[in-house]
Design an enzyme around this catalytic site. Structure first.
Site, PDB file in Angstrom:
ATOM      1  N   LYS A   1     -11.558  -3.840  17.774  1.00 52.55           N
ATOM      2  CA  LYS A   1     -10.144  -4.083  18.064  1.00 52.55           C
ATOM      3  C   LYS A   1      -9.851  -4.013  19.564  1.00 52.55           C
ATOM      4  O   LYS A   1      -8.883  -4.599  20.028  1.00 52.55           O
ATOM      5  CB  LYS A   1      -9.265  -3.074  17.322  1.00 52.55           C
ATOM      6  CG  LYS A   1      -9.559  -3.022  15.829  1.00 52.55           C
ATOM      7  CD  LYS A   1      -8.335  -3.260  14.992  1.00 52.55           C
ATOM      8  CE  LYS A   1      -8.704  -3.321  13.510  1.00 52.55           C
ATOM      9  NZ  LYS A   1      -7.641  -3.871  12.693  1.00 52.55           N
TER      10      LYS A   1
ATOM     11  N   ASN B   1       0.850  -1.192   0.000  1.00 49.46           N
ATOM     12  CA  ASN B   1       0.000   0.000   0.000  1.00 49.46           C
ATOM     13  C   ASN B   1       0.886   1.243   0.000  1.00 49.46           C
ATOM     14  O   ASN B   1       2.102   1.143   0.183  1.00 49.46           O
ATOM     15  CB  ASN B   1      -0.942  -0.043   1.214  1.00 49.46           C
ATOM     16  CG  ASN B   1      -0.143  -0.148   2.505  1.00 49.46           C
ATOM     17  OD1 ASN B   1       0.571   0.771   2.870  1.00 49.46           O
ATOM     18  ND2 ASN B   1      -0.239  -1.285   3.187  1.00 49.46           N
TER      19      ASN B   1
ATOM     20  N   LYS C   1     -14.801   0.043  14.561  1.00 53.34           N
ATOM     21  CA  LYS C   1     -13.465  -0.571  14.528  1.00 53.34           C
ATOM     22  C   LYS C   1     -12.795  -0.495  15.896  1.00 53.34           C
ATOM     23  O   LYS C   1     -12.142  -1.440  16.336  1.00 53.34           O
ATOM     24  CB  LYS C   1     -12.607   0.157  13.481  1.00 53.34           C
ATOM     25  CG  LYS C   1     -11.379  -0.606  13.074  1.00 53.34           C
ATOM     26  CD  LYS C   1     -10.669   0.035  11.882  1.00 53.34           C
ATOM     27  CE  LYS C   1     -11.295  -0.330  10.562  1.00 53.34           C
ATOM     28  NZ  LYS C   1     -10.536   0.134   9.403  1.00 53.34           N
TER      29      LYS C   1
ATOM     30  N   LEU D   1      -3.223  -8.075  13.871  1.00 51.62           N
ATOM     31  CA  LEU D   1      -2.123  -7.980  14.849  1.00 51.62           C
ATOM     32  C   LEU D   1      -2.502  -7.073  16.016  1.00 51.62           C
ATOM     33  O   LEU D   1      -2.149  -7.338  17.163  1.00 51.62           O
ATOM     34  CB  LEU D   1      -0.852  -7.466  14.173  1.00 51.62           C
ATOM     35  CG  LEU D   1      -0.413  -8.216  12.913  1.00 51.62           C
ATOM     36  CD1 LEU D   1       0.922  -7.694  12.402  1.00 51.62           C
ATOM     37  CD2 LEU D   1      -0.317  -9.704  13.178  1.00 51.62           C
TER      38      LEU D   1
ATOM     39  N   LYS E   1       8.880 -16.590 -11.160  1.00 47.81           N
ATOM     40  CA  LYS E   1       8.112 -15.430 -11.659  1.00 47.81           C
ATOM     41  C   LYS E   1       6.996 -15.901 -12.602  1.00 47.81           C
ATOM     42  O   LYS E   1       7.237 -16.724 -13.488  1.00 47.81           O
ATOM     43  CB  LYS E   1       9.053 -14.486 -12.403  1.00 47.81           C
ATOM     44  CG  LYS E   1       8.371 -13.224 -12.838  1.00 47.81           C
ATOM     45  CD  LYS E   1       9.299 -12.244 -13.516  1.00 47.81           C
ATOM     46  CE  LYS E   1       8.457 -11.126 -14.083  1.00 47.81           C
ATOM     47  NZ  LYS E   1       8.761 -10.794 -15.439  1.00 47.81           N
TER      48      LYS E   1
HETATM   49  N1  CTP Z   1      -3.967  -3.780  11.711  1.00 47.41           N
HETATM   50  C1  CTP Z   1      -3.363  -4.890  12.249  1.00 47.41           C
HETATM   51  N2  CTP Z   1      -3.381  -6.077  11.592  1.00 47.41           N
HETATM   52  C2  CTP Z   1      -3.999  -6.185  10.395  1.00 47.41           C
HETATM   53  C3  CTP Z   1      -4.646  -5.070   9.836  1.00 47.41           C
HETATM   54  C4  CTP Z   1      -4.612  -3.875  10.525  1.00 47.41           C
HETATM   55  O1  CTP Z   1      -2.796  -4.791  13.332  1.00 47.41           O
HETATM   56  N3  CTP Z   1      -3.995  -7.349   9.769  1.00 47.41           N
HETATM   57  C5  CTP Z   1      -3.978  -2.525  12.483  1.00 47.41           C
HETATM   58  C6  CTP Z   1      -3.383  -1.328  11.804  1.00 47.41           C
HETATM   59  O2  CTP Z   1      -2.003  -1.189  12.124  1.00 47.41           O
HETATM   60  C7  CTP Z   1      -4.182  -0.174  12.380  1.00 47.41           C
HETATM   61  C8  CTP Z   1      -5.542  -0.803  12.647  1.00 47.41           C
HETATM   62  O3  CTP Z   1      -5.318  -2.207  12.717  1.00 47.41           O
HETATM   63  O4  CTP Z   1      -3.665   0.275  13.589  1.00 47.41           O
HETATM   64  C9  CTP Z   1      -6.610  -0.534  11.633  1.00 47.41           C
HETATM   65  O5  CTP Z   1      -6.155  -0.871  10.351  1.00 47.41           O
HETATM   66  P1  CTP Z   1      -7.209  -0.953   9.139  1.00 47.41           P
HETATM   67  O6  CTP Z   1      -6.467  -1.352   7.898  1.00 47.41           O
HETATM   68  O7  CTP Z   1      -8.025   0.286   9.103  1.00 47.41           O
HETATM   69  O8  CTP Z   1      -8.095  -2.129   9.713  1.00 47.41           O
HETATM   70  P2  CTP Z   1      -8.646  -3.429   9.134  1.00 47.41           P
HETATM   71  O9  CTP Z   1      -8.833  -4.318  10.313  1.00 47.41           O
HETATM   72  O10 CTP Z   1      -7.794  -3.946   8.020  1.00 47.41           O
HETATM   73  O11 CTP Z   1     -10.066  -2.961   8.636  1.00 47.41           O
HETATM   74  P3  CTP Z   1     -10.661  -2.652   7.156  1.00 47.41           P
HETATM   75  O12 CTP Z   1     -11.534  -3.802   6.872  1.00 47.41           O
HETATM   76  O13 CTP Z   1     -11.403  -1.372   7.332  1.00 47.41           O
HETATM   77  O14 CTP Z   1      -9.491  -2.529   6.210  1.00 47.41           O
END
Ligand code: CTP
Length: 423
Positions: free
Chosen positions: A358, A222, A354, A323, A303
């Site tokens: 979390k 990303n 969210k 995580l 590849k």
């Molecule tokens: N994060 C994480 N592990 C993941 C994805 C995200 O720890 N596999 C953490 C990011 O570091 C951030 C928070 O979760 O602090 C939110 O990330 P975001 O990408 O907005 O969350 P997602 O759970 O991926 O939700 P979405 O479906 O909206 O992408």
């Protein structure tokens, strides 16, 4: 849609007095003065006699668009007020770089025998002090003593020297903080101040993207540059914290990594391993990393051709575990956790969900679809949500100012625990 005004450069229009003493690092100051002027700061320079032998006063005058001052300018029958008082009162902030062993000693002992020394004693502006000297001089007991004493002065932000090859051909501590770090610390002094309210705390920060390989030539990632997380780490260091930074591939000024304990990772799995090792020692965690959502179930060693690629894009992927949620689950009582959420459109309601999902203490929800903010931009804005239902709107401002705001909120989560530990 109406957008807020883009944030101005925090250094624009600020009056910066640059005091340069006698260390070979003085040769880096013309570049730094030029950078300050390009960012809109108003700059005045003062050289000690030894600094004037190392760097050109004419160059500094030209680059700062103003006369550069030397000892012989201090007293003039044509000036209504002494120059050191004029300069001391003009300054909004002082950059004392490089700070030599003798200028440090003079300052700490209240001596005023050069224009630089008397200006330093006369000013009431905050001072960013960046020493530079030979590593044996830096380790010498009188210098250690003065350096420790400097930390007890009000209005002073001491920026320790870095390690590396010195001009005397030694390898060790004594290099002046890198120019990019000096600019960052100056900005921090102007936006936050010099208070070390994170002293004694350990902050673990994650920053940047993860990169999940598809084949040896391609990956899922990303546009995160790591800027918000790294600035958060530096803001905490400048406020006295011990900081561990775990970061993916970064696209930013490498000077900003100075003074941090860094671990570099590429994939979410590596990030997960690093967190497992580092979580137990942390007082607080800021999860600014942009973790990729999916990874390959099995890595592809060869590849793919363009034709094979199409079929592989829709199969063979698995979700990356959350995580942040795992950190929350296994944290010890008292560990404070800040999460991030990038959104487009109207993301406030989703950010609230969210935060609950979390389970962290704070969540900073920031837009990535507005001009001047988001991935890689200098500024940020958004909503800071707390687990107890409180929420704050953060107007667009430089990412360092946002970092300080987030740290203050995270510190407030920790404060009751600090209090309890003291009782
Ligand atoms: N994060 C994480 N592990 C993941 C994805 C995200 O720890 N596999 C953490 C990011 O570091 C951030 C928070 O979760 O602090 C939110 O990330 P975001 O990408 O907005 O969350 P997602 O759970 O991926 O939700 P979405 O479906 O909206 O992408």
């Amino acid at each position: 849609m109406l957008f807020a005004e883009p944030a101005a450069d925090p250094l624009a229009g600020r009056r910066v007095l640059v005091l340069i003493s006698g260390s070979i690092a003085a040769v880096k100051l013309p570049g730094l003065v030029s950078a300050l002027v390009q960012r809109g700061a108003l700059v005045r320079c003062v050289l000690t006699p030894s600094a004037a032998r190392l760097v050109s006063a004419v160059a500094l005058a030209s680059l700062s668009r103003h006369p550069c001052y030397l000892d012989e300018d201090q007293w003039s029958h044509q000036a209504a007020r002494p120059l050191h008082i004029e300069l001391a009162e003009w300054a909004e902030v002082v950059l004392l770089a490089p700070l030599s062993a003798s200028s440090l000693g003079r300052w700490l002992h209240g001596l005023a025998d050069t224009l630089l020394a008397s200006t330093l004693l006369a000013t009431e502006a905050p001072v960013l002090a960046a020493p530079a000297m030979n590593s044996a001089m830096w380790q010498a007991e009188p210098v250690r003593h003065n350096w420790q004493a400097l930390h007890r002065l009000e209005r002073v932000l001491p920026l320790p020297p870095a390690s590396g090859l010195l001009a005397c051909d030694r390898l060790g501590d004594g290099r002046m903080a890198a120019p990019g770090m000096l600019l960052l610390a100056l900005e921090s002094l102007l936006t936050w101040g010099w208070r070390r309210d994170w002293q004694g705390r350990r902050l673990l920060v994650t920053a940047g993207p993860t990169r999940e390989p598809l084949d040896p030539a391609r990956c899922l990632t990303n546009p995160s540059t790591g800027r918000m997380g790294v600035l958060l780490a530096q803001a905490a260091r400048l406020r006295g914290a011990e900081v561990e930074l775990v970061h993916g591939p970064l696209s930013l000024d490498r000077d900003w990594l100075e003074g941090l304990h860094c671990r570099s990772i590429t994939t979410a799995a590596e990030l997960e391993q690093a967190l497992a090792v580092l979580q137990p020692q942390a007082s607080a965690i800021a999860m600014a990393a942009a973790v990729a959502d999916h990874r390959r179930t099995a890595p592809l060693l060869d590849k793919l051709s363009k034709r094979e690629l199409e079929s592989q894009l829709s199969t063979g992927w698995q979700a990356v575990p959350d995580l942040l949620a795992a950190l929350v689950e296994r944290r010890a009582p008292g560990q404070a956790i800040l999460g991030f959420a990038a959104f487009s459109g109207d993301g406030l309601a989703e950010a609230q969900r969210k935060l609950q999902r979390k389970g962290c203490d704070l969540l900073f929800a920031n837009p990535i679809d507005r001009p001047g903010v988001g991935f890689g931009a200098a500024a940020n804005e958004g909503w800071l949500l707390a687990a107890d239902g409180r929420q704050w709107r953060l107007e667009p401002s430089g990412k360092l100012a946002v970092a300080h705001r987030l740290l203050t909120a995270l510190g407030d989560v920790l404060s009751p625990q600090d209090q309890a530990a003291r009782e």
